[in-house]
Design a protein around this motif. Structure first.
Motif, PDB file in Angstrom:
ATOM      1  N   ILE A 118      30.442 -45.326  69.634  1.00  0.00           N
ATOM      2  CA  ILE A 118      29.364 -44.062  69.979  1.00  0.00           C
ATOM      3  C   ILE A 118      28.606 -43.634  71.230  1.00  0.00           C
ATOM      4  CG2 ILE A 118      27.504 -42.841  69.679  1.00  0.00           C
ATOM      5  CD1 ILE A 118      26.896 -43.749  66.422  1.00  0.00           C
ATOM      6  N   ILE A 119      28.597 -44.682  72.122  1.00  0.00           N
ATOM      7  CA  ILE A 119      28.771 -44.675  73.546  1.00  0.00           C
ATOM      8  C   ILE A 119      29.995 -44.027  74.342  1.00  0.00           C
ATOM      9  CG2 ILE A 119      28.195 -45.727  75.303  1.00  0.00           C
ATOM     10  CD1 ILE A 119      25.890 -47.225  73.735  1.00  0.00           C
ATOM     11  N   LEU A 120      31.125 -44.830  73.899  1.00  0.00           N
ATOM     12  CA  LEU A 120      32.001 -44.217  74.571  1.00  0.00           C
ATOM     13  C   LEU A 120      32.440 -42.742  74.063  1.00  0.00           C
ATOM     14  CD1 LEU A 120      34.381 -45.001  76.314  1.00  0.00           C
ATOM     15  CD2 LEU A 120      35.492 -46.445  74.360  1.00  0.00           C
ATOM     16  N   GLN A 121      32.942 -42.210  72.696  1.00  0.00           N
ATOM     17  CA  GLN A 121      32.591 -41.390  72.431  1.00  0.00           C
ATOM     18  C   GLN A 121      32.403 -40.341  72.805  1.00  0.00           C
ATOM     19  OE1 GLN A 121      31.945 -40.050  68.015  1.00  0.00           O
ATOM     20  NE2 GLN A 121      34.369 -40.171  67.664  1.00  0.00           N
ATOM     21  N   THR A 122      31.083 -40.667  72.920  1.00  0.00           N
ATOM     22  CA  THR A 122      30.061 -39.605  73.019  1.00  0.00           C
ATOM     23  C   THR A 122      29.853 -39.187  74.644  1.00  0.00           C
ATOM     24  OG1 THR A 122      28.706 -40.231  71.701  1.00  0.00           O
ATOM     25  CG2 THR A 122      27.541 -38.858  73.579  1.00  0.00           C
ATOM     26  N   ALA A 123      30.054 -40.019  75.435  1.00  0.00           N
ATOM     27  CA  ALA A 123      30.617 -40.149  77.307  1.00  0.00           C
ATOM     28  C   ALA A 123      32.036 -39.445  77.204  1.00  0.00           C
ATOM     29  CB  ALA A 123      30.604 -41.731  77.840  1.00  0.00           C
ATOM     30  N   ALA A 223      38.707 -34.917  68.824  1.00  0.00           N
ATOM     31  CA  ALA A 223      37.578 -35.832  68.460  1.00  0.00           C
ATOM     32  C   ALA A 223      38.207 -37.274  67.926  1.00  0.00           C
ATOM     33  CB  ALA A 223      36.873 -35.565  67.471  1.00  0.00           C
ATOM     34  N   GLY A 224      39.026 -37.185  67.047  1.00  0.00           N
ATOM     35  CA  GLY A 224      39.906 -37.860  66.818  1.00  0.00           C
ATOM     36  C   GLY A 224      40.498 -39.154  68.033  1.00  0.00           C
ATOM     37  N   VAL A 225      41.012 -37.886  68.868  1.00  0.00           N
ATOM     38  CA  VAL A 225      41.764 -38.963  69.862  1.00  0.00           C
ATOM     39  C   VAL A 225      41.059 -40.179  70.476  1.00  0.00           C
ATOM     40  CG1 VAL A 225      43.546 -38.917  71.491  1.00  0.00           C
ATOM     41  CG2 VAL A 225      44.083 -37.121  69.750  1.00  0.00           C
ATOM     42  N   ILE A 226      39.733 -39.424  70.443  1.00  0.00           N
ATOM     43  CA  ILE A 226      38.835 -39.860  71.396  1.00  0.00           C
ATOM     44  C   ILE A 226      38.909 -41.480  70.886  1.00  0.00           C
ATOM     45  CG2 ILE A 226      36.826 -39.763  72.132  1.00  0.00           C
ATOM     46  CD1 ILE A 226      36.695 -36.779  73.483  1.00  0.00           C
ATOM     47  N   LEU A 227      38.164 -41.331  69.392  1.00  0.00           N
ATOM     48  CA  LEU A 227      37.712 -42.298  68.504  1.00  0.00           C
ATOM     49  C   LEU A 227      38.688 -43.052  68.623  1.00  0.00           C
ATOM     50  CD1 LEU A 227      35.642 -44.142  66.515  1.00  0.00           C
ATOM     51  CD2 LEU A 227      36.706 -42.308  64.547  1.00  0.00           C
ATOM     52  N   LEU A 228      39.811 -42.852  68.528  1.00  0.00           N
ATOM     53  CA  LEU A 228      41.200 -43.890  68.405  1.00  0.00           C
ATOM     54  C   LEU A 228      41.200 -44.475  69.544  1.00  0.00           C
ATOM     55  CD1 LEU A 228      44.229 -42.047  66.831  1.00  0.00           C
ATOM     56  CD2 LEU A 228      43.246 -43.505  65.584  1.00  0.00           C
ATOM     57  N   ALA A 229      40.903 -44.242  70.552  1.00  0.00           N
ATOM     58  CA  ALA A 229      41.550 -45.117  72.282  1.00  0.00           C
ATOM     59  C   ALA A 229      39.655 -45.881  72.646  1.00  0.00           C
ATOM     60  CB  ALA A 229      40.918 -43.692  73.556  1.00  0.00           C
ATOM     61  N   ALA A 230      38.988 -45.340  71.707  1.00  0.00           N
ATOM     62  CA  ALA A 230      37.412 -46.303  71.953  1.00  0.00           C
ATOM     63  C   ALA A 230      37.679 -47.235  70.655  1.00  0.00           C
ATOM     64  CB  ALA A 230      36.167 -45.503  71.212  1.00  0.00           C
ATOM     65  N   LEU A 231      38.403 -46.768  69.609  1.00  0.00           N
ATOM     66  CA  LEU A 231      38.939 -48.195  68.622  1.00  0.00           C
ATOM     67  C   LEU A 231      39.550 -48.942  69.030  1.00  0.00           C
ATOM     68  CD1 LEU A 231      39.111 -46.686  64.921  1.00  0.00           C
ATOM     69  CD2 LEU A 231      37.256 -48.251  65.720  1.00  0.00           C
ATOM     70  N   ARG A 232      40.945 -48.766  69.812  1.00  0.00           N
ATOM     71  CA  ARG A 232      41.860 -49.648  71.059  1.00  0.00           C
ATOM     72  C   ARG A 232      40.592 -50.287  72.050  1.00  0.00           C
ATOM     73  NH1 ARG A 232      46.894 -51.094  69.183  1.00  0.00           N
ATOM     74  NH2 ARG A 232      47.582 -49.576  68.514  1.00  0.00           N
ATOM     75  N   LEU A 233      40.058 -50.043  72.504  1.00  0.00           N
ATOM     76  CA  LEU A 233      39.051 -50.273  73.581  1.00  0.00           C
ATOM     77  C   LEU A 233      37.897 -51.378  73.118  1.00  0.00           C
ATOM     78  CD1 LEU A 233      38.487 -50.733  76.625  1.00  0.00           C
ATOM     79  CD2 LEU A 233      37.113 -48.281  76.272  1.00  0.00           C
ATOM     80  N   PHE A 234      36.988 -50.947  71.575  1.00  0.00           N
ATOM     81  CA  PHE A 234      36.338 -51.612  70.913  1.00  0.00           C
ATOM     82  C   PHE A 234      36.897 -52.521  69.557  1.00  0.00           C
ATOM     83  CE2 PHE A 234      33.916 -48.889  74.232  1.00  0.00           C
ATOM     84  CZ  PHE A 234      33.011 -50.513  75.342  1.00  0.00           C
ATOM     85  N   VAL A 239      39.439 -58.454  65.086  1.00  0.00           N
ATOM     86  CA  VAL A 239      40.530 -58.049  64.416  1.00  0.00           C
ATOM     87  C   VAL A 239      41.026 -57.707  66.135  1.00  0.00           C
ATOM     88  CG1 VAL A 239      41.769 -55.863  64.197  1.00  0.00           C
ATOM     89  CG2 VAL A 239      39.309 -57.053  62.360  1.00  0.00           C
ATOM     90  N   SER A 240      42.751 -57.522  66.141  1.00  0.00           N
ATOM     91  CA  SER A 240      42.733 -57.438  67.638  1.00  0.00           C
ATOM     92  C   SER A 240      43.588 -56.287  67.587  1.00  0.00           C
ATOM     93  CB  SER A 240      43.971 -58.639  68.172  1.00  0.00           C
ATOM     94  OG  SER A 240      44.464 -58.541  66.725  1.00  0.00           O
ATOM     95  N   ARG A 241      43.925 -55.278  66.188  1.00  0.00           N
ATOM     96  CA  ARG A 241      44.657 -54.716  66.696  1.00  0.00           C
ATOM     97  C   ARG A 241      43.576 -53.342  65.801  1.00  0.00           C
ATOM     98  NH1 ARG A 241      49.928 -55.335  63.570  1.00  0.00           N
ATOM     99  NH2 ARG A 241      48.358 -56.381  62.278  1.00  0.00           N
ATOM    100  N   VAL A 242      43.639 -51.704  66.023  1.00  0.00           N
ATOM    101  CA  VAL A 242      43.505 -50.812  65.151  1.00  0.00           C
ATOM    102  C   VAL A 242      42.734 -51.546  63.887  1.00  0.00           C
ATOM    103  CG1 VAL A 242      43.295 -48.599  64.560  1.00  0.00           C
ATOM    104  CG2 VAL A 242      44.083 -48.845  66.555  1.00  0.00           C
ATOM    105  N   PRO A 243      41.231 -51.048  63.924  1.00  0.00           N
ATOM    106  CA  PRO A 243      40.450 -51.428  62.320  1.00  0.00           C
ATOM    107  C   PRO A 243      41.379 -51.169  60.840  1.00  0.00           C
ATOM    108  CG  PRO A 243      39.143 -51.050  64.057  1.00  0.00           C
ATOM    109  CD  PRO A 243      40.430 -50.225  64.780  1.00  0.00           C
TER     110      PRO A 243
END
Length: 249
Positions: A118-123, A223-234, A239-243
């Motif tokens: 949430i923090i990364l997505q919001t920032a 917004a979905g693209v940002i979430l995908l990027a956030a899931l890659r970073l966190f 899990v080592s890949r997208v959840p």
């Protein structure tokens, strides 16, 4: 022995209180960043309107369906008023409830994962709100859109809240971004009614932001693209890949 147990309980309670206080301060800072970022682009009307025409052009080039056409499919005013109410009243309470539920009811590693997302997505969203002010579809009646909040109510932009709200922060849609994030996290970490509610909240939010003409389709896509990027970073803990591509066994 009893005194020792009491001391341990006091230490645990003190640690829990310090952790809770830290999370409150951290999330308050994120909210302040969110509000500040939105307010910084409040006066960018000309740019926001021009950007909206550009986004509409991109959607037509991609042959995305018209939001106005979908808005016209809503059969009754009552449903539009219900959609307005959902847009105005549900977004923040559900997000806050999700964080409280995660902090109190889920393992801390899962809560921190969700909080970091949430923090990364919001920032990132705040940066885009400033860099790319965007007017929502409802500001373009000539293109067939109806401002349902103004026409039918309730509106998020009336009264005191309207004086400080930024109507040019449509890109990306944090309504969609947060709702889909909640659905992904809950679907990955919980089951039963909570999981179903989270998924339905995401689906309903996507429909609501469209039929109220508060967001372009591109707002939700970004917004979905940002979430995908956030899931890659966190990635999900363990899990080592997208959840959703790999479940912990």
């Amino acid at each position: 022995m009893a005194l020792s147990r009491h001391s341990e309980a006091v230490v645990r309670l003190r640690g829990w209180c310090l952790t809770a206080a830290f999370e409150l301060v951290l999330l308050a800072a994120v909210y302040l960043l969110y509000r500040t970022g939105r307010l910084l682009s409040m006066d960018a009307e000309a740019t926001a309107l021009a950007n909206a025409h550009a986004v509409n052009g991109v959607e037509r080039a991609l042959r995305l369906p018209s939001e106005a056409m979908i808005q016209d499919l809503v059969p009754t005013v009552d449903l539009l008023q219900l959609a307005n109410t959902y847009y105005v009243a549900v977004h923040f309470p559900v997000t806050v409830a999700f964080l409280v539920w995660g902090f109190l009811r889920r393992p801390q590693v899962e809560y921190r994962w969700a909080r970091n997302l949430i923090i990364l997505q919001t920032a990132v969203a705040v940066v885009l709100h400033i860099a790319f002010p965007l007017a929502p579809p409802r500001m373009f009646p000539a293109l067939g859109y109806t401002d349902t909040m103004t026409v039918y109510g309730p509106s998020a932009y009336d009264g005191a809240s309207g004086a400080v709200a930024n109507q040019f922060a449509a890109m990306p849609s944090l309504h969609v971004g947060w709702a889909v994030l909640i659905a992904v996290v809950v679907a990955r970490t919980a089951g039963g009614p909570v999981r179903q509610l989270a998924i339905w909240h995401a689906v309903i939010t996507i429909v609501v932001v469209t039929v109220t003409a508060n967001h372009w389709f591109m707002d939700g896509i970004i917004a979905g693209v940002i979430l995908l990027a956030a899931l890659r970073l966190f990635p999900e803990p363990g899990v080592s890949r997208v959840p959703w591509l790999q479940r912990v066994t």
